[in-house]
Design an enzyme around this catalytic site. Structure first.
Site, PDB file in Angstrom:
ATOM      1  N   ASN A   1       0.801  -1.223   0.000  1.00 54.26           N
ATOM      2  CA  ASN A   1       0.000   0.000   0.000  1.00 54.26           C
ATOM      3  C   ASN A   1       0.836   1.278   0.000  1.00 54.26           C
ATOM      4  O   ASN A   1       0.285   2.379  -0.076  1.00 54.26           O
ATOM      5  CB  ASN A   1      -0.931   0.015   1.216  1.00 54.26           C
ATOM      6  CG  ASN A   1      -1.993  -1.054   1.139  1.00 54.26           C
ATOM      7  OD1 ASN A   1      -2.575  -1.272   0.081  1.00 54.26           O
ATOM      8  ND2 ASN A   1      -2.231  -1.741   2.239  1.00 54.26           N
ATOM      9  N   LYS A   2       2.125   1.141   0.102  1.00 54.25           N
ATOM     10  CA  LYS A   2       2.981   2.316   0.184  1.00 54.25           C
ATOM     11  C   LYS A   2       3.311   2.861  -1.211  1.00 54.25           C
ATOM     12  O   LYS A   2       3.208   2.159  -2.218  1.00 54.25           O
ATOM     13  CB  LYS A   2       4.285   1.977   0.928  1.00 54.25           C
ATOM     14  CG  LYS A   2       4.066   1.551   2.373  1.00 54.25           C
ATOM     15  CD  LYS A   2       3.411   2.643   3.198  1.00 54.25           C
ATOM     16  CE  LYS A   2       3.396   2.333   4.688  1.00 54.25           C
ATOM     17  NZ  LYS A   2       2.565   1.187   5.072  1.00 54.25           N
ATOM     18  N   THR A   3       3.731   4.124  -1.238  1.00 56.84           N
ATOM     19  CA  THR A   3       4.072   4.781  -2.497  1.00 56.84           C
ATOM     20  C   THR A   3       5.180   4.044  -3.236  1.00 56.84           C
ATOM     21  O   THR A   3       5.189   3.989  -4.467  1.00 56.84           O
ATOM     22  CB  THR A   3       4.505   6.226  -2.222  1.00 56.84           C
ATOM     23  OG1 THR A   3       3.466   6.896  -1.509  1.00 56.84           O
ATOM     24  CG2 THR A   3       4.797   6.967  -3.517  1.00 56.84           C
TER      25      THR A   3
END
Length: 312
Positions: free
Chosen positions: A185-187
């Site tokens: 879910n992280k950039t």
């Protein structure tokens, strides 16, 4: 924006290289790997970007927090002051060490309020763990002051702000230890992964051994022939993830540019509506992963939410 949105041929090439060389484990097999250690390269590049003296890649952001706590010597019953407004992993990491999470209040930026944290300091306090929420920094000047005043380590939970800065310095590099996450879910993502930063050689050594069953790592000995420092766990990162991490760091500026451009357009579009964006302690360092608006009441917040959902 999830990191997979910017996956491309670079990630495919990085993974293919590891698979073709059949060298998945980050440690050992020194004679067969021709000096190629992708996780170590990932750590070195992250260290260069962050400005920290040491970086240790681990299995995920939660593991990074646990390893950081173990690295500073957290023991059962110790108290760790942290934010009540965070992803559950912050508290889980403290509990995993059999320590006690002590929850402070948050300030208007949605980060741990330093004044509240100071009021909670007791003779059992062994760390303060501010969380940089939704892309923006906590008040690190004040937390640095508290750490120095009371002799308490400060651990930055910077898992949500990879690439973010505070007054020109990279978040995750300001405390005794700091953590980044590279989960789906992280950039920026490697599938699952994290990194712990510290300037302390002693803390790094303890973390390095703990995250891999107590092994004392050395390229002079092959896997299993090195010494042991004691017990540990298996929070290692694989060479596949290390290779993906190198690509992710190459794309950091590009990814942040996309986010910041999108956030700027949104804020400009609502600038004459009276909707107030969340204040931050350092606007320039915001990763822009989120756009947060502060509304005057719970009722107006729900109304805004419903209108946004209705509009798609």
């Amino acid at each position: 924006m999830a990191g997979t949105e910017i996956f491309g041929k670079e990630e495919l090439a990085a993974v293919r290289d590891v698979i073709e060389r059949k060298m998945i484990h980050r440690y050992g097999s020194h004679a067969a790997r021709n000096g190629i250690y992708r996780v170590e390269e990932f750590e070195n590049r992250a260290r260069e970007i962050s400005g920290a003296r040491h970086a240790l890649a681990v299995a995920n952001g939660t593991a990074a927090l646990i390893v950081a706590l173990k690295g500073i010597g957290i023991q059962p019953g110790d108290e760790v002051i942290t934010s009540p407004f965070t992803f559950i992993a912050t508290v889980e990491a403290i509990v995993a060490c059999n320590a006690v999470p002590v929850l402070g209040d948050i300030d208007e930026t949605l980060s741990l309020d330093p004044a509240s944290a100071e009021r909670l300091i007791s003779k059992r306090t062994r760390a303060i763990m501010p969380v940089h929420m939704f892309g923006a920094a906590a008040d690190m000047d004040r937390f640095a002051e508290l750490g120095k005043k009371y002799g308490i380590p400060v651990i930055e939970d910077a898992c949500e702000v990879v690439g973010g800065t505070y007054k020109g310095r990279m978040l995750g590099s300001l405390g005794t230890c700091g953590t980044w996450s590279f989960d789906p879910n992280k950039t920026l993502t490697v599938g699952e992964g994290g990194i712990v930063f510290t300037d302390s050689e002693e803390i790094h050594s303890r973390m390095d051994c703990y995250h891999d069953h107590g092994h004392i790592h050395s390229k002079e000995h092959d896997r299993g022939a090195e010494g042991k420092s004691g017990l540990g766990v298996n929070f290692r990162l694989s060479e596949l993830q290390g290779a993906l991490g190198l690509v992710a760091l190459q794309k950091m500026d590009y990814a942040l540019g996309l986010l910041r451009s999108a956030k700027k357009r949104i804020l400009e579009a609502v600038s004459d509506t009276g909707i107030v964006p969340r204040p931050t302690h350092n606007d320039e360092g915001d990763t822009a992963s989120h756009v947060i608006f502060m509304l005057p009441s719970a009722e107006s917040a729900v109304k805004f939410r419903d209108a946004a959902v209705s509009a798609g």
